[in-house]
Design an enzyme around this catalytic site. Structure first.
Site, PDB file in Angstrom:
ATOM      1  CG  ASP A 157      -0.301  -2.939   6.877  1.00 33.41           C
ATOM      2  OD1 ASP A 157      -1.432  -3.332   7.234  1.00 33.41           O
ATOM      3  OD2 ASP A 157      -0.102  -1.851   6.319  1.00 33.41           O
ATOM      4  CE1 TYR A 210      -9.814   2.132   6.876  1.00 35.02           C
ATOM      5  CE2 TYR A 210      -8.795   3.098   8.812  1.00 35.02           C
ATOM      6  CZ  TYR A 210      -8.742   2.762   7.486  1.00 35.02           C
ATOM      7  OH  TYR A 210      -7.621   3.059   6.760  1.00 35.02           O
ATOM      8  CE  LYS A 211      -8.226  -0.552   5.016  1.00 33.52           C
ATOM      9  NZ  LYS A 211      -6.787  -0.486   4.812  1.00 33.52           N
ATOM     10  CG  PHE A 253      -2.029   0.870   1.277  1.00 33.97           C
ATOM     11  CD1 PHE A 253      -3.125   0.645   0.454  1.00 33.97           C
ATOM     12  CD2 PHE A 253      -2.049   1.963   2.127  1.00 33.97           C
ATOM     13  CE1 PHE A 253      -4.213   1.497   0.487  1.00 33.97           C
ATOM     14  CE2 PHE A 253      -3.143   2.816   2.160  1.00 33.97           C
ATOM     15  CZ  PHE A 253      -4.231   2.590   1.341  1.00 33.97           C
ATOM     16  NE  ARG A 282     -10.260  -3.426  -2.361  1.00 31.35           N
ATOM     17  CZ  ARG A 282      -9.750  -2.703  -1.371  1.00 31.35           C
ATOM     18  NH1 ARG A 282      -8.532  -2.963  -0.943  1.00 31.35           N
ATOM     19  NH2 ARG A 282     -10.421  -1.715  -0.838  1.00 31.35           N
TER      20      ARG A 282
HETATM   21  C1  LIG Z   1      -6.070   0.814   4.553  1.00 28.40           C
HETATM   22  C2  LIG Z   1      -4.599   0.612   4.620  1.00 28.40           C
HETATM   23  C3  LIG Z   1      -3.763   1.556   5.229  1.00 28.40           C
HETATM   24  C4  LIG Z   1      -4.286   2.922   5.625  1.00 28.40           C
HETATM   25  O1  LIG Z   1      -4.326   3.191   6.923  1.00 28.40           O
HETATM   26  P1  LIG Z   1      -4.730   4.577   7.591  1.00 28.40           P
HETATM   27  O2  LIG Z   1      -5.433   4.122   8.823  1.00 28.40           O
HETATM   28  O3  LIG Z   1      -5.623   5.356   6.682  1.00 28.40           O
HETATM   29  O4  LIG Z   1      -3.456   5.263   7.865  1.00 28.40           O
HETATM   30  C5  LIG Z   1      -2.410   1.248   5.355  1.00 28.40           C
HETATM   31  N1  LIG Z   1      -1.900   0.087   4.874  1.00 28.40           N
HETATM   32  C6  LIG Z   1      -2.684  -0.825   4.233  1.00 28.40           C
HETATM   33  C7  LIG Z   1      -2.090  -2.084   3.707  1.00 28.40           C
HETATM   34  C8  LIG Z   1      -4.050  -0.574   4.070  1.00 28.40           C
HETATM   35  O5  LIG Z   1      -4.813  -1.451   3.416  1.00 28.40           O
END
Ligand SMILES: *Cc1c(COP(=O)(O)O)cnc(C)c1O
Length: 401
Positions: A187, A212-213, A116, A360
């Site tokens: 991550d 939030y995901k 990302f 996606r």
């Molecule tokens: C969504 C996402 C982020 C973004 O994170 P923030 O909370 O907006 O800083 C970072 N890394 C990956 C792999 C993501 O999918």
């Protein structure tokens, strides 16, 4: 299939639009009942009545650690190894900055060229704070073995590729990195709440992920950080603040880090946002990651099989078919993906587009049913057969895809 689905009753915990098929929980999870309950409690009782007393009486000050402890089982961590604060990019900054000081004689950070973009931006920037020249190399993750050497301090990978949905083998990669004397940071943005994780068993040093995901904590929900117990009180928070101090209310001018995860809290916790995440996490007491995983694979297997049967040769399924390599999403490649996703959204199937050519679609077992998978494919077939994706309205892209 829906009749025998043990998780089907959990759907009623969520607010979803009737008739809409939500395949974007990997971008923003929907709101569940306890979110409103917890947020209202904070506003109407703790804030309105308790006022400033609530920082201790209602446990506000401790919330980053208590909610971290609630989240810990989802990644296979101990209760004292997880903290909830900041957002993911900031969490990565803290962990990468801290980790670089633990390998002072080494000066390379490896990350994935397919990572990302935010991870890559922040790692490059934090590397400049290290007090020594650091080379950040964005590599092809499949070449990790060749890239590792005695100069590599840290490897940072995203465990489930946000674009393709490919899941990496956390155990073997972490071991390979440790065998080279480097540290490993994961991550978990597309992993937590999506796939079973075992940070203890995989000997992971550091990890961070979104609230939030798949955790459904609400837009911009706080992120979490994991620091293996053996690194606590060793790794330093490179963005220190008063709430990570051993005695914040002594107002000392010299910094002395608090013990444990508290050292990685920088500033006042965002209590309303934490209440929302706290309420969202309640759902996990009603199921297990193993049940969720079983259903997730059944949903994605079904979707892939239906797409291949009803639209043969139309899409390239980019997500690995092998279960051990699949996250909880399906990525379909097609040159017209942007228009396809827009036409699907108009037909009540909410997915997203990822540059340059990926549709996606996230499959979240807590609230999706098997019937919805059949219905989503029906609508996809309609979009492809009618060529609705070619509508000139879809030639201009929205700012948020
Ligand atoms: C969504 C996402 C982020 C973004 O994170 P923030 O909370 O907006 O800083 C970072 N890394 C990956 C792999 C993501 O999918």
């Amino acid at each position: 299939m829906d009749v025998s689905d043990k998780l089907a009753p959990l759907r009623s915990e969520f607010s979803l639009n009737p008739g809409e098929i939500y395949l974007d929980g990997n971008s923003l999870g929907p709101v569940s009942k306890n979110v409103g309950v917890r947020v209202n409690e904070v506003i109407n009782d703790q804030w309105a009545k308790g006022l400033v007393r609530s920082w201790s009486a209602a446990g506000w000050m401790a919330a980053p650690l208590t909610i971290g402890a609630k989240l810990a089982p989802l990644i296979g961590a101990k209760a004292n190894e997880v903290l909830v604060a900041d957002t993911l990019t900031f969490a990565i900054a803290k962990l990468v900055g801290g980790a670089l000081k633990l390998r002072p004689e080494r000066n390379i950070v490896l990350t994935d060229v397919a990572n990302f973009h935010s991870d890559i931006y922040i790692i490059n920037e934090v590397a400049k704070w290290a007090g020594r020249p650091i080379e950040v190399r964005t590599i092809n993750r499949n070449n990790l073995a060749e890239e590792l050497n005695e100069n590599v301090a840290l490897v940072e990978f995203t465990q489930v590729d946000y674009r393709t949905g490919e899941m990496l083998d956390m155990k073997s990669i972490t071991k390979m990195v440790h065998d080279a004397g480097a540290l490993m940071m994961w991550d978990f943005a597309h992993s937590t709440g999506a796939v079973p994780l075992d940070v203890e068993g995989c000997d992971v040093d550091f990890a961070a992920g979104c609230g939030y995901k798949y955790l459904n904590g609400g837009p911009g929900a706080p992120a979490f950080m994991y620091i293996r117990e053996k690194w606590q009180n060793v790794i330093e928070n490179p963005i220190p603040g008063w709430l990570g101090h051993a005695r914040p209310f002594d107002f000392e001018l010299g910094y002395e880090a608090a013990l444990g995860m508290q050292a990685f809290v920088t500033s006042s916790p965002s209590i309303l946002a934490l209440a929302s995440l706290d309420g969202a996490l309640d759902i996990w007491s009603k199921t297990t990651m193993s049940e969720v995983r079983t259903k997730s694979l059944a949903l994605t297997d079904l979707f892939i099989a239906l797409v291949e049967e009803r639209l043969p040769g139309v899409f390239e399924v980019v997500t690995p078919l092998e279960h051990a390599k699949r996250g909880s999403q399906v990525a379909l490649r097609h040159a017209e993906s942007y228009g396809i996703v827009q036409a699907l959204i108009e037909r009540g199937v909410i997915g997203d587009f990822r540059d340059p050519d990926i549709c996606r679609l996230g499959f979240t077992p807590l609230y999706l049913g098997f019937t919805e998978v059949y219905d989503a494919v029906d609508r996809l077939v309609d979009v492809m057969n009618s060529k609705a994706y070619a509508d000139p309205r879809f030639k201009v892209r929205n700012a948020i895809t």
